[in-house]
Scaffold this active site. Structure first.
Site, PDB file in Angstrom:
ATOM      1  N   HIS A 309       2.729  -4.125   4.498  1.00 56.28           N
ATOM      2  CA  HIS A 309       2.539  -5.124   5.673  1.00 56.28           C
ATOM      3  C   HIS A 309       3.324  -6.515   5.352  1.00 56.28           C
ATOM      4  CE1 HIS A 309       0.949  -7.237   8.986  1.00 56.28           C
ATOM      5  NE2 HIS A 309       0.769  -5.961   9.605  1.00 56.28           N
ATOM      6  N   ASP A 366      -1.994   1.276  10.878  1.00 55.60           N
ATOM      7  CA  ASP A 366      -1.398   2.607  11.310  1.00 55.60           C
ATOM      8  C   ASP A 366      -1.717   3.870  10.604  1.00 55.60           C
ATOM      9  OD1 ASP A 366      -0.285   1.506  13.698  1.00 55.60           O
ATOM     10  OD2 ASP A 366       1.265   0.384  12.493  1.00 55.60           O
TER      11      ASP A 366
HETATM   12  N1  CMC Z   1       6.996   2.344   0.979  1.00 57.89           N
HETATM   13  C1  CMC Z   1       7.668   2.280  -0.010  1.00 57.89           C
HETATM   14  N2  CMC Z   1       7.986   0.797  -0.496  1.00 57.89           N
HETATM   15  C2  CMC Z   1       7.682  -0.088   0.349  1.00 57.89           C
HETATM   16  C3  CMC Z   1       6.981   0.042   1.641  1.00 57.89           C
HETATM   17  C4  CMC Z   1       6.645   1.381   1.891  1.00 57.89           C
HETATM   18  N3  CMC Z   1       5.960   1.653   3.142  1.00 57.89           N
HETATM   19  N4  CMC Z   1       6.822  -1.184   2.174  1.00 57.89           N
HETATM   20  C5  CMC Z   1       7.298  -2.031   1.346  1.00 57.89           C
HETATM   21  N5  CMC Z   1       8.145  -1.432   0.217  1.00 57.89           N
HETATM   22  C6  CMC Z   1       8.739  -2.208  -0.985  1.00 57.89           C
HETATM   23  C7  CMC Z   1       9.851  -2.764  -0.417  1.00 57.89           C
HETATM   24  O1  CMC Z   1      11.039  -1.801  -0.670  1.00 57.89           O
HETATM   25  C8  CMC Z   1      10.054  -3.906  -1.659  1.00 57.89           C
HETATM   26  O2  CMC Z   1      10.490  -3.209  -2.726  1.00 57.89           O
HETATM   27  P1  CMC Z   1      11.422  -4.290  -3.814  1.00 57.89           P
HETATM   28  O3  CMC Z   1      10.623  -5.326  -3.933  1.00 57.89           O
HETATM   29  O4  CMC Z   1      11.729  -3.180  -4.887  1.00 57.89           O
HETATM   30  O5  CMC Z   1      12.668  -4.432  -2.803  1.00 57.89           O
HETATM   31  C9  CMC Z   1       8.718  -4.188  -1.622  1.00 57.89           C
HETATM   32  O6  CMC Z   1       7.704  -3.044  -1.323  1.00 57.89           O
HETATM   33  C10 CMC Z   1       8.240  -5.443  -0.830  1.00 57.89           C
HETATM   34  O7  CMC Z   1       8.336  -5.115   0.501  1.00 57.89           O
HETATM   35  P2  CMC Z   1       7.733  -6.169   1.530  1.00 57.89           P
HETATM   36  O8  CMC Z   1       8.875  -7.336   1.419  1.00 57.89           O
HETATM   37  O9  CMC Z   1       6.550  -6.394   1.281  1.00 57.89           O
HETATM   38  O10 CMC Z   1       8.050  -5.518   2.776  1.00 57.89           O
HETATM   39  P3  CMC Z   1       8.563  -6.160   3.982  1.00 57.89           P
HETATM   40  O11 CMC Z   1       7.932  -7.332   4.493  1.00 57.89           O
HETATM   41  O12 CMC Z   1      10.021  -6.435   4.222  1.00 57.89           O
HETATM   42  O13 CMC Z   1       7.919  -4.833   5.289  1.00 57.89           O
HETATM   43  C11 CMC Z   1       6.896  -3.606   6.351  1.00 57.89           C
HETATM   44  C12 CMC Z   1       6.782  -4.830   5.739  1.00 57.89           C
HETATM   45  C13 CMC Z   1       5.297  -3.238   7.119  1.00 57.89           C
HETATM   46  C14 CMC Z   1       7.963  -3.399   7.507  1.00 57.89           C
HETATM   47  C15 CMC Z   1       7.066  -2.206   5.273  1.00 57.89           C
HETATM   48  O14 CMC Z   1       5.868  -2.534   4.453  1.00 57.89           O
HETATM   49  C16 CMC Z   1       7.238  -1.030   6.007  1.00 57.89           C
HETATM   50  O15 CMC Z   1       8.305  -0.631   6.362  1.00 57.89           O
HETATM   51  N6  CMC Z   1       6.126  -0.370   5.970  1.00 57.89           N
HETATM   52  C17 CMC Z   1       6.043   1.215   6.537  1.00 57.89           C
HETATM   53  C18 CMC Z   1       6.169   1.037   8.134  1.00 57.89           C
HETATM   54  C19 CMC Z   1       4.789   0.637   8.493  1.00 57.89           C
HETATM   55  O16 CMC Z   1       3.795   1.232   8.292  1.00 57.89           O
HETATM   56  N7  CMC Z   1       4.655  -0.397   9.609  1.00 57.89           N
HETATM   57  C20 CMC Z   1       3.436  -0.850  10.072  1.00 57.89           C
HETATM   58  C21 CMC Z   1       3.194  -2.256   9.900  1.00 57.89           C
HETATM   59  S1  CMC Z   1       1.489  -2.607  10.292  1.00 57.89           S
HETATM   60  C22 CMC Z   1       1.564  -2.759  12.187  1.00 57.89           C
HETATM   61  C23 CMC Z   1       2.172  -4.032  12.895  1.00 57.89           C
HETATM   62  O17 CMC Z   1       1.586  -5.041  12.483  1.00 57.89           O
HETATM   63  O18 CMC Z   1       2.956  -3.909  13.661  1.00 57.89           O
END
Ligand code: CMC
Length: 432
Positions: A309, A366
Site C-alpha cells: 500500500h 482489495d
Molecule cells: N508485490 C511485490 N512487490 C511489491 C508489491 C507487491 N504487491 N508492492 C510493493 N512491492 C515492492 C516494490 O517493488 C518495492 O520494492 P524495492 O524496494 O525492491 O524496489 C517495495 O515493495 C516498496 O514498494 P512501495 O514503495 O511500498 O510501493 P508503492 O508505494 O510504489 O506502491 C502500491 C504501492 C499499492 C501501488 C503497490 O504496493 C502495488 O502495486 N500493489 C499491488 C496493487 C494493489 O493491490 N493496489 C491496491 C492498493 S489499496 C487500494 C487503494 O487504496 O486504492
C-alpha cells in the site's frame, strides 16, 4: 517541540513554520518558500506533501490505524452501518435518531433516475467499461439539477444536503442500472421502503415478477463492504475531487472526476486484478509459489496484487476486517469458494517470506473484497463501481471541506521544467 524549521541556502537562513495536527502529525509549511527563497518544494506524486488540513479521516500507515472523525474503523465496522458512517464522514458527527431518519429519507426520496438519464446510458455500447458509463452519468447530474450545481460555493453549500443525498443515492442506482443494461435486463425502479443496501440489491437482482429479498447476511456483508470504503484520506481519487472542487466546481462535477481517477488498476481496479490472479492460480493448479516468485522479481507488472500500500507499512486495518468477514459471510451463505482458500494460503506464504517482511508488504483491502463481492453475486467487471458507491461519502465530505474554506485557493502545483530551453521557430521548408 520546535515551532519553526529553518532552511539554510547559501549561508542565509530562512525560517519555515511547523504545523502540528491533532494526532501529532508534523508538517513543514513551505507555502512561502518560493516567495522568500526562489525555490519550490519538489515531491513527485505528492508522496510526502500535505495538500490540505482535513478533519475527516486520520490514517497512520505505520501503525495500521484508520479513524473517521475520530472513530476507529474497527468500531464502525462492528457497530455502525454504511449510511450512518456516511453521515458521520460527511457531517462530522454520528447522527441523532432524528438526523439518521431524515438522512435516510432524503436518500430514499432521491434514488430514482430521470428517464432522460436512462437514455444517456442506452447510448453506450453494452460492452463499454462500467466505470466509463458511471463517470458519464455522474458528470451529467449538473444538467438535471442545475439549481444545486451553480459552481458558486456559497450557493451550492446552501443546497448541499440535497445534492449530497442525490449524489450518494443515485451513484448506487446508476451502478445497478449499468449492471442490468449490460445484461439486457429491464431497469428496476428503486423501492422507497427499502434500506440503502437492500434497495441496491433489489435494483440489481429483482426480476419483473419476482422481487429479490436480500438475506440479512447479504445486506450486512454489503453494508460492511461499502462502509470499509467510505473514505481513505488523500488517496488518488479523493485528491482529484478536491483538486477539481478547488476551481469552484459543483459537487457532482468534482465527484465525476474522482470516479475517473478511481478507474485505474493501481487504485479502484486492484480488486479485479486480485481476482484474475487468484483465478489463474486456481486454473493452473499452482499453490501460488509461481506468483510469489514472480512478484519478488521486482517487475511492476508481476506484483502480488492486493499486497502492499502506498501509505500502510503495516496491516491495512480494513483488510483484517474484511478477511475475517469473508469467512463468516461465505459460511453463512453456504458458499465454498476455492479462491478464498487460495487467497489465505497465498497470504500466509507471503507473510512468511523475507521479501514481503522486509518491505513491510501486507494484504490491503482489495485482497479479500472481491471474494465477498463474488459471494454476493456481483460480477467482476462491476467491482470498481462498487468501490465508487462506497467512496461517495468521502468524495462528498472532501468537496464540502474545500467549498467551506474561507481562504481556500485553487489547487495549482508547480513543476520543475526539464524540457528544451528557448529556441527559434523554423519554417517547415527549412526543417530537417
Ligand atoms: N508485490 C511485490 N512487490 C511489491 C508489491 C507487491 N504487491 N508492492 C510493493 N512491492 C515492492 C516494490 O517493488 C518495492 O520494492 P524495492 O524496494 O525492491 O524496489 C517495495 O515493495 C516498496 O514498494 P512501495 O514503495 O511500498 O510501493 P508503492 O508505494 O510504489 O506502491 C502500491 C504501492 C499499492 C501501488 C503497490 O504496493 C502495488 O502495486 N500493489 C499491488 C496493487 C494493489 O493491490 N493496489 C491496491 C492498493 S489499496 C487500494 C487503494 O487504496 O486504492
Amino acid at each position: 517541540m520546535a515551532t519553526t524549521a529553518s532552511l539554510k541556502l547559501d549561508d542565509k537562513e530562512f525560517p519555515l513554520p511547523i504545523i502540528v495536527g491533532t494526532e501529532g502529525e508534523k508538517a513543514i509549511d513551505t507555502r512561502a518558500l518560493r516567495a522568500t527563497t526562489g525555490y519550490i518544494a519538489f515531491d513527485q506524486g505528492y508522496g510526502n506533501t500535505g495538500s490540505c488540513e482535513s478533519k475527516i479521516t486520520y490514517l497512520d500507515g505505520d501503525n495500521g490505524i484508520l479513524r473517521h472523525r475520530g472513530y476507529p474503523i474497527e468500531q464502525l465496522a462492528s457497530r455502525s452501518d454504511f449510511v450512518e458512517t456516511a453521515y458521520l464522514v460527511i457531517y462530522g458527527e454520528l447522527p441523532t435518531l432524528a438526523q439518521r431518519k431524515d438522512f435516510g429519507l432524503l436518500l430514499r426520496k432521491n434514488a430514482a433516475v430521470e428517464t432522460q438519464m436512462q437514455k444517456i446510458l442506452e447510448g453506450f455500447p453494452t460492452a463499454a467499461s462500467p466505470m466509463a458509463m458511471l463517470s458519464a452519468l455522474v458528470s451529467a447530474l449538473p444538467a438535471y439539477h442545475a439549481d444545486l450545481a451553480t459552481n458558486n460555493f456559497e450557493k451550492d453549500l446552501q443546497t448541499f444536503d440535497l445534492a449530497a443525498a442525490i449524489a450518494m443515492s443515485k451513484i448506487r442506482t446508476f451502478v445497478a442500472m449499468i449492471y442490468r443494461y449490460q445484461k439486457g435486463l429491464p431497469f428496476m425502479f428503486p423501492k422507497q421502503e427499502l434500506p440503502f443496501c437492500d434497495n441496491f440489491l433489489h435494483m440489481m437482482f429483482s426480476e419483473p415478477y419476482k422481487d429479490y429479498i436480500a438475506m440479512p447476511e447479504v445486506s450486512k456483508a454489503l453494508n460492511l463492504l461499502l462502509l470499509l470504503h467510505a473514505d481513505h484520506e488523500q488517496n488518488c481519487s479523493t485528491s482529484t475531487v478536491r483538486m477539481v472542487g478547488s476551481s469552484a466546481s459543483n459537487l457532482f462535477t468534482a465527484i465525476s472526476a474522482g470516479v475517473c481517477a478511481l478507474a485505474g488498476p493501481l487504485h479502484g481496479g486492484a480488486n479485479v486484478a486480485v481476482m484474475h490472479m487468484l483465478q489463474s492460480i486456481h486454473d493452473e493448479g499452482d499453490d501460488g509459489t509461481r506468483f510469489i516468485a514472480a512478484a519478488k522479481s521486482g517487475s511492476k507488472s508481476n506484483r502480488l496484487m492486493g499486497f502492499g500500500h502506498a501509505v500502510y507499512r503495516n496491516f491495512d486495518p480494513r483488510a483484517k476486517i474484511i478477511g475475517e468477514a469473508c469467512d463468516t459471510v461465505l459460511k453463512k451463505l453456504g458458499i465454498e469458494d476455492p479462491l478464498l482458500v487460495i487467497a489465505k494460503n497465498l497470504e500466509q506464504a507471503a507473510l512468511r517470506d523475507d521479501y514481503f517482511i522486509s518491505r513491510k508488504l501486507y494484504p490491503n483491502v482489495d485482497f479479500y473484497s472481491g471474494i465477498i463481492m463474488r459471494a454476493l453475486g456481483i460480477p467482476m467487471n462491476m467491482f470498481t463501481t462498487m468501490f465508487a458507491i462506497g467512496r461517495a461519502p468521502g468524495y462528498i465530505a472532501n468537496w464540502r471541506e474545500v467549498a467551506s474554506q474561507p481562504k481556500g485557493r485553487i489547487y495549482r502545483p508547480r513543476q520543475v521544467y526539464v524540457g528544451a530551453t528557448k529556441r527559434d521557430y523554423v519554417a517547415i521548408a527549412d526543417r530537417k
